[in-house]
Design a protein around this motif. Structure first.
Motif, PDB file in Angstrom:
ATOM      1  N   GLY A 273      -2.733   7.037  -4.623  1.00 41.08           N
ATOM      2  CA  GLY A 273      -2.285   5.845  -3.919  1.00 41.08           C
ATOM      3  C   GLY A 273      -2.297   4.624  -4.810  1.00 41.08           C
ATOM      4  O   GLY A 273      -2.830   4.621  -5.916  1.00 41.08           O
TER       5      GLY A 273
ATOM      6  N   LYS B 248       0.849  -1.183   0.000  1.00 45.33           N
ATOM      7  CA  LYS B 248       0.000   0.000   0.000  1.00 45.33           C
ATOM      8  C   LYS B 248       0.892   1.243   0.000  1.00 45.33           C
ATOM      9  O   LYS B 248       1.854   1.317   0.759  1.00 45.33           O
TER      10      LYS B 248
ATOM     11  N   ASN C  61      -0.703  12.331   0.279  1.00 42.62           N
ATOM     12  CA  ASN C  61      -1.821  13.249   0.444  1.00 42.62           C
ATOM     13  C   ASN C  61      -1.326  14.671   0.687  1.00 42.62           C
ATOM     14  O   ASN C  61      -0.299  14.886   1.354  1.00 42.62           O
TER      15      ASN C  61
ATOM     16  N   ARG D  92       0.462   5.648  -0.282  1.00 46.61           N
ATOM     17  CA  ARG D  92      -0.423   6.805  -0.414  1.00 46.61           C
ATOM     18  C   ARG D  92       0.362   8.089  -0.196  1.00 46.61           C
ATOM     19  O   ARG D  92       1.343   8.135   0.552  1.00 46.61           O
TER      20      ARG D  92
END
Length: 920
Positions: A622, A607, A611, A609
């Protein structure tokens, strides 16, 4: 007369605009001590005479601000509010169109440290990752609900069912003083509580209690709204009782009782109806009980376009309290009993590589469901560094289902190939229990922590099914297959999970490394005993039919070391997570030991990501790589011939599938100009995807197994632009434009032929809403959907179809006592078969009169006024095109009475407000 009123309205509006002055006020904000620009300060303008809010804005990265509006006043008070600084105030003479205030220096508050928040009357305050609205700054009608208030807040959207979005992100949790209010249905809080008892509304990213305690990042894709109750309004009793009766023996009743006593809250809900309401939420009582209840036992909202007619009886309890200074608890209990009756008619065109065949189905279902459920959460804050949470859940469900169907299949020349009839009576009970225990320990002051999570879940189901099927085959040879059996099924599904993690700060709270480990064991046990009916004894055999019976145990065990690197600054944050999954799949077949299997798989789950967030915009992107094991039904080599026309056999050689997900979102909102733009893009690439592999013989008997395949992918996007135009202090227009493209590529097998289908859908929508405060509202939304299906083989024809929908809502306030609300929907399916309704108008109308000092309301409701309600629809995919319709609720008229009570004084009263509360 009507032309005179129209002319009068125009003259009044013209006079209003002629007396308004257009202005722009600009300036730059800096701190007095170090002269740095102050970003995210709130700048707002208030009228001198009554301190009502005129307009406001947020300063940008360089401390600049620009206020613009129209006003008839010659003077106004300007305020600048910033956390940790003294509030700046200045009287502004509005004697020219552009006013430049130059540089404004703010002084540090003498009683403020970094963690001290200075109270102010700013309409909006930004505190780290929390957006706070001051309720007094936003004007609504008297006795407005929280939902009415939310509609006035910048960047907040509330749809007719009460679903809330803030800057394009859905609100999935509403708290009252930081604690849940009647479970997870936000509308129970937003439509029950009055604006007058609330002091502030706080909006933040959704976090679990453990994430908030440890200082972790929350769920940036969802928002939480916290309603802060004024201390003086946190004691008392309020609620409502309602009942109604109508034509065709329709009825509804509901009641709610709430008791607030500081930290103690106790609530009771009771409801029942036979008009397809899912819980405590329809008719005039909807003003009190909210919209689509999350406690709907059938997991669907029974209103326009859905299946069946349901009669329901419901009760709910809610309790919240502090247990001393270190612990608090909340619990919900819900009980329901519902009856459902539904008749379905469908016509399906089945797609094969070398031919087509057609299936017509008619079925009838009569069922009863009894359900009891509880959810409890206990939080124990042992000290400032240790938090323990315990969350047990219980559920009991008992269902009886009486089902009858007949099905006929035809070839391309309309020759009948086979037909079947099926009758079954099934009784099922389910007992469910789960518990989650979490321990979070903060270590030091640099952000280190240790977390331990223990979860267990157990579901036990028992089913008794009396089954009577007959299949007649007219193809190559005449054959009749009959099945008269008693089937007893016992299922146990148990899951145990334990996980731990430790956060190692690398650079203060900015950069950290999480080290964790997880263990998960899911075990499913299933015993199905099938007993044939003996025509001689007129009873079922005592020995099982092994061909139609099974006894197996399936285990899915994973061991997962985890590493997460996380970076967090004021505006930027990012993380990279890698899980190493060691999976064991084991199936034990006690009836057929030769089908036992045990397989091991290793995989990496990733994973990532990134932001960015500022007061007016946010950006995120992501990537997720997930690994999913095949289901038991896909793995089992047991041949399931429950339906002689659809035989299913699993594939023990299936591998886990991998899903690559890429996503991006962008939101930009200008509070002052009332403009918002939100977009979300997502794409999935599927490897080793488990898909059905079907073979269909000349008698149209289907045999289905499963195989792994690559080449599937999806792309979906959503773009929304909205603008709110304030005509004057009373009238507002809101415009919405949305666009939703969707692409899906699926790889399929039919009769050993592999082919791919590409489905492309475009769904634009346009909406407008006019609001004239305390006078009228009008809203219209039009949506259009185009679908195009193509194939990579010339054997299949391309498919194209469209769908049109228009939704109109109106509300008229004739005076403070009397209002009239309408909800009109028009659907058009131009490509649906001629046997089905292609179009329909659906009109609900409500007249409400308030009396007894607004404590009582008499309501006349008309459901489906034109008597055209239908849910005919077309469904298409790579395997079939189906036209389908089922039972819907037809026209009725109902007279209802509602009475509300409270000991909170006027602060506790909730009048209907400006929302669209229409009987479903």
């Amino acid at each position: 007369m009507k032309y005179f009123l129209l002319l009068l309205t125009v003259l009044v509006a013209t006079n209003t605009f002629s007396q308004s002055n257009t202005f722009e006020i600009s300036g730059t904000l800096t701190s007095e001590d170090d002269k740095i620009p102050l970003e995210s300060a709130t700048v707002y303008l208030q009228r001198v005479k009554d301190s009502s809010l005129i307009t406001y804005t947020i300063s940008d990265q360089k401390g600049r601000f620009l206020l613009g509006n129209k006003i008839g006043d010659n003077q106004a008070n300007l305020y600048v509010s910033y956390v940790g600084y003294q509030t700046y105030q200045k009287l502004i003479n509005i004697n020219k169109s552009k006013i430049d205030l130059g540089n404004i220096s703010l002084k540090i508050s003498t009683n403020a440290l970094d963690e001290v928040i200075v109270k102010s009357q700013a309409p909006i305050t930004i505190k780290k990752d929390t957006l706070e609205f001051n309720v007094k700054s936003f004007k609504t009608k008297k006795d407005a609900s929280i939902e009415d208030l939310l509609k006035e807040l910048p960047g907040v959207e509330v749809d007719p069912d009460g679903k809330i979005k803030v800057n394009g992100k859905e609100v999935n949790k509403v708290l009252v003083n930081g604690k849940p209010f009647f479970g997870n249905d936000p509308t129970i809080a937003t439509r029950n509580l009055s604006k007058e008892i609330i002091e502030k509304i706080q909006v933040s990213d959704t976090k679990t209690d453990e994430e908030a305690f440890a200082g972790e990042e929350g769920d940036r894709s969802n928002k939480t709204v916290n309603l802060v109750v004024k201390k003086e309004n946190n004691k008392g009793v309020f609620g409502r009782l309602a009942a109604g009766a109508g034509t065709d023996k329709t009825y509804e009743y509901a009641g709610m009782y709430n008791r607030f006593n500081d930290d103690l809250r106790f609530s009771v809900l009771v409801g029942g109806n036979n008009i397809n309401s899912p819980g405590f939420s329809f008719g005039e009582i909807r003003k009190m009980f909210g919209g689509s209840s999350s406690y709907n036992i059938n997991k669907q909202v029974f209103n326009y376009g859905n299946d069946g007619i349901i009669t329901s009886r419901n009760v709910g309890l809610n309790y919240v309290d502090d247990w001393g200074k270190k612990a608090d608890a909340s619990t919900n209990y819900f009980a329901s009993n519902s009856d459902l009756e539904n008749i379905v008619k469908s016509e399906r065109e089945n797609i094969l590589p070398d031919s087509r065949f057609f299936t017509n189905l008619n079925s009838k279902t009569i069922s009863n469901t009894e359900r009891h459920s509880t959810e409890t959460k206990v939080k124990i804050k042992v000290d400032s560094t240790l938090l323990i949470t315990i969350e047990p859940k219980f559920r009991y469900i008992k269902t009886t289902n009486d089902f009858n169907s007949d099905e006929k299949s035809f070839d391309e020349n309309s020759v009948l190939i086979n037909e079947s009839t099926s009758k079954s009576f099934k009784e099922t009970t389910e007992n469910f229990f789960s518990n989650n225990i979490n321990l979070t320990k903060r270590l030091g002051t640099k952000g280190a922590f240790f977390k331990l999570d223990i979860f267990n879940r157990s579901t036990k189901t028992d089913t008794e099914n009396i089954l009577n099927n007959q299949v007649d085959i007219y193809g190559n040879g005449l054959e009749t297959i009959t099945l008269n059996q008693l089937r007893e099924v016992e299922g146990n599904d148990n899951t145990f999970i334990i996980s731990s993690s430790y956060r190692l700060p690398i650079k203060g709270k900015e950069l950290s490394l999480d080290i964790g480990f997880g263990y998960r064991n899911n075990t499913q046990k299933n015993i199905r005993n099938s007993y044939d009916f003996n025509d001689l004894t007129q009873d079922y055999e005592t020995s099982i039919n092994e061909d139609l019976s099974s006894d197996f145990e399936y285990a899915n065990i994973t061991k997962t070391p985890k590493l997460t690197l996380e970076y967090k600054k004021k505006k930027w944050s990012g993380s990279f997570n890698a899980d190493f999954v060691f999976r064991t799949l084991e199936n034990t077949d006690y009836l057929r030991p030769e089908f036992n299997l045990k397989r091991n798989f290793n995989a990496v789950v990733v994973k990532y990501r990134l932001n960015y967030r500022s007061p007016k915009s946010s950006l995120g992107l992501g990537y997720n790589l997930s690994n999913n094991a095949p289901s038991l039904s896909q793995l089992q080599t047991f041949i399931d011939v429950t339906n002689p026309l659809d035989i299913i056999v699993g594939n023990p050689e299936l591998k886990p599938s991998n899903r690559h997900n890429f996503y991006m979102y962008f939101n930009k909102n200008n509070f002052q100009k009332g403009i918002g733009f939100n977009t979300y893009l997502s794409s999935d690439i599927l490897n080793n995807n488990a898909v059905a592999k079907r073979s269909i013989n000349e008698d149209l008997i289907r045999e289905t197994t499963y195989t792994n395949i690559d080449g599937g992918y999806t792309f979906q996007a959503y773009m929304d632009f909205n603008k709110k135009v304030k005509i004057d202090s009373l009238k507002t227009v809101q415009l919405n434009l949305g666009f939703n493209p969707n692409i899906r590529r699926s790889v399929n097998f039919n009769n050993d032929v592999q082919y791919a289908s590409l489905s492309k859908t475009l769904s634009p929508n346009l909406g407008a809403r006019f609001m004239w405060k305390d006078v009228a509202e009008f809203g219209v939304n039009y949506s259009l959907s185009f679908t195009n299906n193509t194939f990579d083989t010339d054997v299949f024809d391309n498919q194209e179809f469209s769908y049109h929908s228009m939704f109109i809502r109106t509300i008229n306030y004739f005076n403070k006592k009397f209002d009239w609300r309408n909800e009109i929907r028009y659907n058009y399916n131009p490509d649906i078969a001629d046997d089905f309704e292609k179009s329909a108008w659906f009109w609900n109308s409500t007249l409400a009169y308030s009396f007894m000092k607004d404590k009582a309301t008499l309501t006349l409701k008309a459901y489906d006024l034109l008597n055209q309600n239908t849910n005919a629809r077309r469904i298409a995919n790579q395997n079939f095109i189906e036209d389908r319709q089922s039972t819907v609720l037809q026209r009725y008229f109902m007279l209802s009475f509602s009475w509300k009570f409270n000991t909170l004084g006027k602060a506790g009263e909730v009048k209907g407000g400006n929302g669209y509360y229409i009987v479903r």
